[in-house]
Write a protein that holds these residues in place. Structure first.
Motif, PDB file in Angstrom:
ATOM      1  N   TYR B  31       0.581  -1.200  -0.137  1.00 41.20           N
ATOM      2  CA  TYR B  31      -0.164   0.207   0.042  1.00 41.20           C
ATOM      3  C   TYR B  31       0.950   1.293  -0.080  1.00 41.20           C
ATOM      4  N   SER B  94       2.488   1.156   3.605  1.00 46.13           N
ATOM      5  CA  SER B  94       2.389   0.006   4.514  1.00 46.13           C
ATOM      6  C   SER B  94       2.318  -1.291   3.969  1.00 46.13           C
ATOM      7  N   ARG B  96       0.205  -3.931   4.281  1.00 45.94           N
ATOM      8  CA  ARG B  96      -0.943  -4.231   3.966  1.00 45.94           C
ATOM      9  C   ARG B  96      -1.720  -2.911   4.753  1.00 45.94           C
ATOM     10  N   GLY B  97      -3.142  -2.849   3.897  1.00 45.98           N
ATOM     11  CA  GLY B  97      -3.821  -1.551   4.393  1.00 45.98           C
ATOM     12  C   GLY B  97      -4.437  -1.425   5.745  1.00 45.98           C
ATOM     13  N   ARG B  98      -5.007  -2.584   6.007  1.00 42.92           N
ATOM     14  CA  ARG B  98      -5.725  -2.513   7.536  1.00 42.92           C
ATOM     15  C   ARG B  98      -4.723  -3.076   8.691  1.00 42.92           C
ATOM     16  N   SER B  99      -3.776  -3.708   8.533  1.00 49.93           N
ATOM     17  CA  SER B  99      -3.370  -4.287   9.605  1.00 49.93           C
ATOM     18  C   SER B  99      -1.838  -3.987  10.134  1.00 49.93           C
ATOM     19  N   THR B 100      -1.130  -3.028   9.342  1.00 48.70           N
ATOM     20  CA  THR B 100       0.137  -2.741   9.702  1.00 48.70           C
ATOM     21  C   THR B 100       0.450  -1.393   9.570  1.00 48.70           C
ATOM     22  N   GLU B 101       1.684  -1.135  10.329  1.00 47.80           N
ATOM     23  CA  GLU B 101       2.177   0.264  10.620  1.00 47.80           C
ATOM     24  C   GLU B 101       2.308   1.103   9.306  1.00 47.80           C
ATOM     25  N   ALA B 102       1.847   2.147   8.841  1.00 50.20           N
ATOM     26  CA  ALA B 102       2.169   3.087   8.027  1.00 50.20           C
ATOM     27  C   ALA B 102       3.541   3.997   8.272  1.00 50.20           C
ATOM     28  N   PHE B 103       4.178   4.528   7.405  1.00 47.60           N
ATOM     29  CA  PHE B 103       5.654   5.004   7.549  1.00 47.60           C
ATOM     30  C   PHE B 103       5.571   6.232   6.373  1.00 47.60           C
ATOM     31  N   PHE B 104       5.919   7.217   6.889  1.00 49.65           N
ATOM     32  CA  PHE B 104       5.668   8.476   5.939  1.00 49.65           C
ATOM     33  C   PHE B 104       7.335   8.839   5.383  1.00 49.65           C
TER      34      PHE B 104
END
Lengths: 111, 113
Positions: B31, B94, B96-104
């Motif tokens: 994602y 990230s 996967r969209g739902r379950s893991t942390e997003a990084f910027f």
């Protein structure tokens, strides 16, 4: 879409004080994150916390997913804690999941 | 490890010009997202992608286009820049969209004059 509300919008503290920031969300979420945006604009990951409690040094966070809120605790605040704190939630079906942000809490810690 | 890399960091455009903001990630995340942040505001989703060849609109897609030909890259195209597009742009990823942390990424500060 989902609504994410953060409070308070602004907070001014003296160094050494403790604080609690709140994030309310209007629907079930799959994931919740707290970020700190420093004065240079960089987004720092603080916690990935869809439920339960986590601690990292002077910071801790609790998410109660069933009641649709999360709290960020800052203890013994320091001037370097200043900046904007954002809560963000993932919601929706897998194929349409998106990360939605609240408007943030502007924290100023004075020496 | 680089994480999410955005280029350029700063840019000034004249009204009507076009440009592409580059974003690449080296974490093999599925994602990817583009956000804009106006002064004193939160982040608004422009476009996102759940994998190579798949993109979808977010909250504020007008005036922008995206493509996702590889897992690593997710460029954002601005056509006919307008002053309303003056903002800071952030790319994120990230696994996967739902379950893991997003990084910027570190953001691109764009001014349209």
């Amino acid at each position: 879409g989902i609504q994410v509300e953060q409070s308070p919008p602004d907070l001014i503290l003296q160094e050494g004080a403790n604080s609690t920031l709140r994030c309310n969300f209007s629907d079930s979420v799959n994931n919740l994150q707290w970020f700190h945006q420093n004065p240079w604009g960089q987004l720092i990951n603080l916690f990935y916390i869809p439920s339960g409690t986590k601690q990292n040094g002077r910071l801790s966070a609790t998410t109660v997913a069933t009641e649709r809120y999360s709290l960020l605790y800052i203890s013994s605040s320091q001037t370097t804690d200043s900046g904007v704190y954002f809560c963000a939630v993932f919601w929706g079906e897998t194929s349409g999941s998106r990360l939605t942000f609240g408007e943030g809490t502007q924290l100023t810690v004075n020496p | 490890n680089a994480g999410v890399t955005q280029t350029p960091k700063f840019r000034i455009l004249k009204i009507g010009q076009s440009m592409t903001l580059q974003c690449t990630q080296d974490m093999n995340h599925n994602y990817m997202y583009w956000y804009r942040q106006d002064p004193g505001m939160g982040l608004k989703l422009i476009y996102y992608s759940v994998g190579a060849g798949i993109t979808d609109k977010g909250e504020v897609p007008n005036g922008y286009n995206v493509s996702r030909s590889t897992t690593e890259d997710f460029p954002l195209r601005l056509e006919l820049a307008a002053p309303s597009q003056t903002s800071v742009y952030f790319c994120a990823s990230s696994q996967r969209g739902r379950s893991t942390e997003a990084f910027f990424g570190q953001g691109t500060r764009l001014t349209v004059v």
